[in-house]
Design a protein around this motif. Structure first.
Motif, PDB file in Angstrom:
ATOM      1  N   ARG A   1      19.501 -10.123  65.672  1.00  0.00           N
ATOM      2  CA  ARG A   1      18.207 -10.830  65.575  1.00  0.00           C
ATOM      3  C   ARG A   1      17.302 -10.435  66.732  1.00  0.00           C
ATOM      4  O   ARG A   1      16.104 -10.272  66.566  1.00  0.00           O
ATOM      5  CB  ARG A   1      18.446 -12.331  65.622  1.00  0.00           C
ATOM      6  CG  ARG A   1      18.787 -12.916  64.293  1.00  0.00           C
ATOM      7  CD  ARG A   1      19.005 -14.369  64.436  1.00  0.00           C
ATOM      8  NE  ARG A   1      18.492 -15.068  63.292  1.00  0.00           N
ATOM      9  CZ  ARG A   1      18.766 -16.319  63.013  1.00  0.00           C
ATOM     10  NH1 ARG A   1      19.529 -17.009  63.830  1.00  0.00           N
ATOM     11  NH2 ARG A   1      18.272 -16.900  61.944  1.00  0.00           N
TER      12      ARG A   1
ATOM     13  N   SER B   1      10.165  -9.580  50.130  1.00  0.00           N
ATOM     14  CA  SER B   1      10.911  -8.991  51.251  1.00  0.00           C
ATOM     15  C   SER B   1      10.242  -7.720  51.756  1.00  0.00           C
ATOM     16  O   SER B   1      10.519  -7.271  52.870  1.00  0.00           O
ATOM     17  CB  SER B   1      12.349  -8.689  50.832  1.00  0.00           C
ATOM     18  OG  SER B   1      12.359  -7.682  49.833  1.00  0.00           O
TER      19      SER B   1
ATOM     20  N   LYS C   1      10.488  -0.472  58.421  1.00  0.00           N
ATOM     21  CA  LYS C   1       9.277  -1.230  58.743  1.00  0.00           C
ATOM     22  C   LYS C   1       8.792  -1.958  57.483  1.00  0.00           C
ATOM     23  O   LYS C   1       9.157  -1.591  56.373  1.00  0.00           O
ATOM     24  CB  LYS C   1       8.160  -0.285  59.217  1.00  0.00           C
ATOM     25  CG  LYS C   1       8.489   0.465  60.488  1.00  0.00           C
ATOM     26  CD  LYS C   1       8.330  -0.424  61.670  1.00  0.00           C
ATOM     27  CE  LYS C   1       8.710   0.268  62.951  1.00  0.00           C
ATOM     28  NZ  LYS C   1       8.712  -0.674  64.072  1.00  0.00           N
ATOM     29  N   ALA C   2       7.938  -2.918  57.679  1.00  0.00           N
ATOM     30  CA  ALA C   2       7.376  -3.646  56.533  1.00  0.00           C
ATOM     31  C   ALA C   2       6.569  -2.687  55.661  1.00  0.00           C
ATOM     32  O   ALA C   2       5.783  -1.904  56.173  1.00  0.00           O
ATOM     33  CB  ALA C   2       6.482  -4.787  57.013  1.00  0.00           C
TER      34      ALA C   2
ATOM     35  N   ASP D   1      16.480  -8.538  55.265  1.00  0.00           N
ATOM     36  CA  ASP D   1      15.464  -8.913  56.253  1.00  0.00           C
ATOM     37  C   ASP D   1      16.027  -9.949  57.229  1.00  0.00           C
ATOM     38  O   ASP D   1      17.146 -10.452  57.069  1.00  0.00           O
ATOM     39  CB  ASP D   1      14.192  -9.427  55.565  1.00  0.00           C
ATOM     40  CG  ASP D   1      14.469 -10.621  54.660  1.00  0.00           C
ATOM     41  OD1 ASP D   1      13.687 -10.844  53.721  1.00  0.00           O
ATOM     42  OD2 ASP D   1      15.470 -11.331  54.888  1.00  0.00           O
TER      43      ASP D   1
ATOM     44  N   PRO E   1       2.003  -8.381  55.963  1.00  0.00           N
ATOM     45  CA  PRO E   1       2.388  -9.780  55.727  1.00  0.00           C
ATOM     46  C   PRO E   1       1.166 -10.634  55.420  1.00  0.00           C
ATOM     47  O   PRO E   1       0.042 -10.288  55.795  1.00  0.00           O
ATOM     48  CB  PRO E   1       3.040 -10.190  57.055  1.00  0.00           C
ATOM     49  CG  PRO E   1       2.504  -9.251  58.058  1.00  0.00           C
ATOM     50  CD  PRO E   1       2.165  -7.977  57.361  1.00  0.00           C
TER      51      PRO E   1
ATOM     52  N   ASP F   1      15.471 -13.029  57.818  1.00  0.00           N
ATOM     53  CA  ASP F   1      15.799 -14.381  57.339  1.00  0.00           C
ATOM     54  C   ASP F   1      17.158 -14.411  56.650  1.00  0.00           C
ATOM     55  O   ASP F   1      17.823 -15.446  56.634  1.00  0.00           O
ATOM     56  CB  ASP F   1      14.722 -14.870  56.364  1.00  0.00           C
ATOM     57  CG  ASP F   1      13.389 -15.039  57.062  1.00  0.00           C
ATOM     58  OD1 ASP F   1      12.352 -14.969  56.380  1.00  0.00           O
ATOM     59  OD2 ASP F   1      13.394 -15.221  58.296  1.00  0.00           O
TER      60      ASP F   1
ATOM     61  N   GLU G   1      10.542  -7.768  65.289  1.00  0.00           N
ATOM     62  CA  GLU G   1       9.341  -6.924  65.233  1.00  0.00           C
ATOM     63  C   GLU G   1       8.229  -7.529  66.063  1.00  0.00           C
ATOM     64  O   GLU G   1       8.121  -8.743  66.179  1.00  0.00           O
ATOM     65  CB  GLU G   1       8.852  -6.829  63.789  1.00  0.00           C
ATOM     66  CG  GLU G   1       9.543  -5.774  62.980  1.00  0.00           C
ATOM     67  CD  GLU G   1       8.950  -4.394  63.169  1.00  0.00           C
ATOM     68  OE1 GLU G   1       9.726  -3.462  63.384  1.00  0.00           O
ATOM     69  OE2 GLU G   1       7.733  -4.265  63.085  1.00  0.00           O
TER      70      GLU G   1
ATOM     71  N   LYS H   1       7.298  -7.495  52.652  1.00  0.00           N
ATOM     72  CA  LYS H   1       6.313  -7.867  53.674  1.00  0.00           C
ATOM     73  C   LYS H   1       6.971  -8.110  55.028  1.00  0.00           C
ATOM     74  O   LYS H   1       6.291  -8.443  55.996  1.00  0.00           O
ATOM     75  CB  LYS H   1       5.577  -9.137  53.236  1.00  0.00           C
ATOM     76  CG  LYS H   1       4.752  -8.923  51.985  1.00  0.00           C
ATOM     77  CD  LYS H   1       4.100 -10.200  51.515  1.00  0.00           C
ATOM     78  CE  LYS H   1       3.454  -9.986  50.152  1.00  0.00           C
ATOM     79  NZ  LYS H   1       2.982 -11.226  49.548  1.00  0.00           N
ATOM     80  N   ARG H   2       8.301  -7.944  55.083  1.00  0.00           N
ATOM     81  CA  ARG H   2       9.002  -8.152  56.348  1.00  0.00           C
ATOM     82  C   ARG H   2       9.850  -6.924  56.653  1.00  0.00           C
ATOM     83  O   ARG H   2      10.302  -6.231  55.748  1.00  0.00           O
ATOM     84  CB  ARG H   2       9.923  -9.370  56.247  1.00  0.00           C
ATOM     85  CG  ARG H   2       9.193 -10.691  56.157  1.00  0.00           C
ATOM     86  CD  ARG H   2      10.179 -11.835  56.291  1.00  0.00           C
ATOM     87  NE  ARG H   2      11.102 -11.890  55.170  1.00  0.00           N
ATOM     88  CZ  ARG H   2      10.872 -12.530  54.024  1.00  0.00           C
ATOM     89  NH1 ARG H   2       9.725 -13.140  53.846  1.00  0.00           N
ATOM     90  NH2 ARG H   2      11.779 -12.544  53.068  1.00  0.00           N
ATOM     91  N   PRO H   3      10.084  -6.645  57.933  1.00  0.00           N
ATOM     92  CA  PRO H   3      10.968  -5.519  58.250  1.00  0.00           C
ATOM     93  C   PRO H   3      12.409  -5.855  57.862  1.00  0.00           C
ATOM     94  O   PRO H   3      12.763  -7.028  57.736  1.00  0.00           O
ATOM     95  CB  PRO H   3      10.823  -5.375  59.773  1.00  0.00           C
ATOM     96  CG  PRO H   3      10.308  -6.683  60.240  1.00  0.00           C
ATOM     97  CD  PRO H   3       9.541  -7.297  59.132  1.00  0.00           C
TER      98      PRO H   3
END
Lengths: 236, 204
Positions: free
Chosen positions: A230, A120, A30-31, A212, A35, A214, A235, A122-124
């Motif tokens: 994807r 990174s 998880k983040a 992550d 974010p 991206d 999330e 801040k993102r899962p």
């Protein structure tokens, strides 16, 4: 059986209807940090805070502050007219004194900088192999595995993440079919969540890395698998 | 003779202010005769009453305090009484401000609807993918399929925390104080003290 990562040399596994059965783990982290808000979210948040404030009533503390302010004004005006002698008692703590004390305490607290942190976080993220040709951790289902879940548990043990990962459910969440040396393979994807205290411990061995959403296109060569990852790693 | 006697009555007896008068109007009935009460019986009655009350208190203390249903909660009377004095005297927003707020709310509503729509589509796609995987598994191996449909008991008690706003500080910057945690949450025990006059020793 040795750890068999998708796309590598196959080890003997269970076959059903001519297809090799294998399980893959979608280990999600998880983040770690919240974010950043978008411009619209920031404006909406400010508006809702303002509306909450406007619709709220005065608390006991605010009433006390208002009463003390009015009393202070009255006593000062009375003192100016020469009616009452105002003697400031240092032992009396007013609401304003308390507010100043709280503000000073807040100034003393320093938070870690969000800008200095890795974006990174801040993102899962999903745990993938560091090998260029490989991506998801997976292994074939062998005769000794009572169920797909048992195969996943064995895979986690091979990776050394049994204590810090939790499998979510007995059922697979996705399916990826491909051919390896003209043999059809059915890869059942299972979802797991990283619950360890330090997310960096999973990368300690050097074989795995958190990636992550991206950065997935650069790490997953198979486009169909990339589309599935994807979808499954998204999330809410 | 009869006339003389009647005259006598009228002159001396009936309507004279000295001899014929009305007593004060009585608002209540006369008091009843006082009954003699046996003190032992009275004591026993009081003792039974206190025993019943103490039993009820013990029963309530054992069960614990019941929470009031939400529908019955009326709020604190102190706040309801002082509601008028607690109003914030803020200036009314200007027309421009009101218009800007309305436009922002519309934009926010559209944004959240799009977000909801995306999430619903995502959920539907994930559900479809799961269904496809399970159908494929059932086709390949029904026994593995049966095992995969069993509920996962280990999911009970799973708890996750985060995300945080900032990362935790290093020990050089902030060293958390070690020590025991002392819970100082106030708890109230209701005690009922019975007047000693009402309690007597047990009957021998």
């Amino acid at each position: 059986a040795a750890l068999w990562r998708s796309g590598s040399a196959a080890t003997p596994g269970l076959t059903r209807s001519g297809r090799l059965l294998s399980v893959g783990l979608l280990i999600q982290r998880k983040a770690v940090l919240t974010p950043d808000l978008t411009e619209l979210e920031t404006r909406a948040s400010d508006l809702f805070t303002r509306l909450d404030f406007e619709r709220s009533r005065l608390s006991d503390f605010e009433l006390r502050d208002r009463a003390e302010s009015e009393a202070a004004k009255r006593s000062l005006s009375a003192a100016a007219e020469g009616k009452v002698q105002v003697a400031r008692d240092g032992a009396v703590i007013t609401a304003k004194d308390l507010m100043q004390r709280w503000a000073a305490e807040q100034q003393a607290v320093t938070l870690a900088s969000r800008e200095a942190a890795d974006p990174s976080l801040k993102r899962p993220a999903v745990l993938l192999s560091t090998d260029a040709d490989l991506c998801l951790p997976c292994c074939p289902v062998v005769d000794g595995d009572a169920s797909l879940r048992a195969a996943c548990d064995r895979l986690l043990e091979l990776m050394g993440l049994t204590a810090s990962c939790r499998l979510l459910g007995n059922a697979p969440v996705g399916l990826h079919t491909y051919k390896y040396k003209k043999s059809p393979v059915s890869l059942f994807l299972h979802r797991a969540i990283f619950t360890g205290a330090d997310w960096r411990s999973a990368e300690a061995s050097g074989s795995w890395k958190w990636v992550d959403a991206d950065s997935l296109p650069g790490r997953v060569p198979d486009r169909r698998l990339l589309k599935k990852l994807r979808l499954l790693a998204a999330e809410f | 003779m009869l006339t003389a006697s009647i005259r006598h009555i009228f002159n001396y007896a009936s309507f004279g202010s000295r001899n014929f008068h009305l007593s004060v109007v009585l608002p209540a009935e006369p008091l009843k005769k006082k009954k003699r009460v046996d003190p032992q019986v009275e004591l026993e009655r009081i003792r039974k009453k206190t025993r019943r009350i103490e039993k009820e208190i013990k029963r309530l203390e054992q069960r614990g305090r019941y929470l009031k249903p939400l529908d019955e909660i009326e709020g604190e009377r102190h706040f309801i009484k002082t509601l008028d004095s607690r109003e914030r005297k803020l200036p009314a927003p200007s027309e421009t401000e009101v218009e800007q707020r309305a436009l922002l709310m519309k934009e926010w509503t559209r944004f959240k609807w799009r977000q909801l729509d995306t999430e619903c589509q995502l959920l539907a796609n994930q559900r479809r993918e799961l269904y496809r995987a399970m159908q494929h598994l059932r086709m390949l191996d029904p026994s593995l399929f049966e095992l995969a449909t069993q509920p996962d008991e280990s999911l009970l008690g799973l708890s996750l925390s985060g995300p945080l706003y900032t990362l935790p500080q290093s020990a050089e910057v902030f060293d958390a104080v070690d020590g025991d945690y002392r819970d100082v949450t106030p708890t109230y025990r209701y005690t009922f003290e019975v007047d000693k006059k009402m309690t007597f020793g047990k009957k021998k």
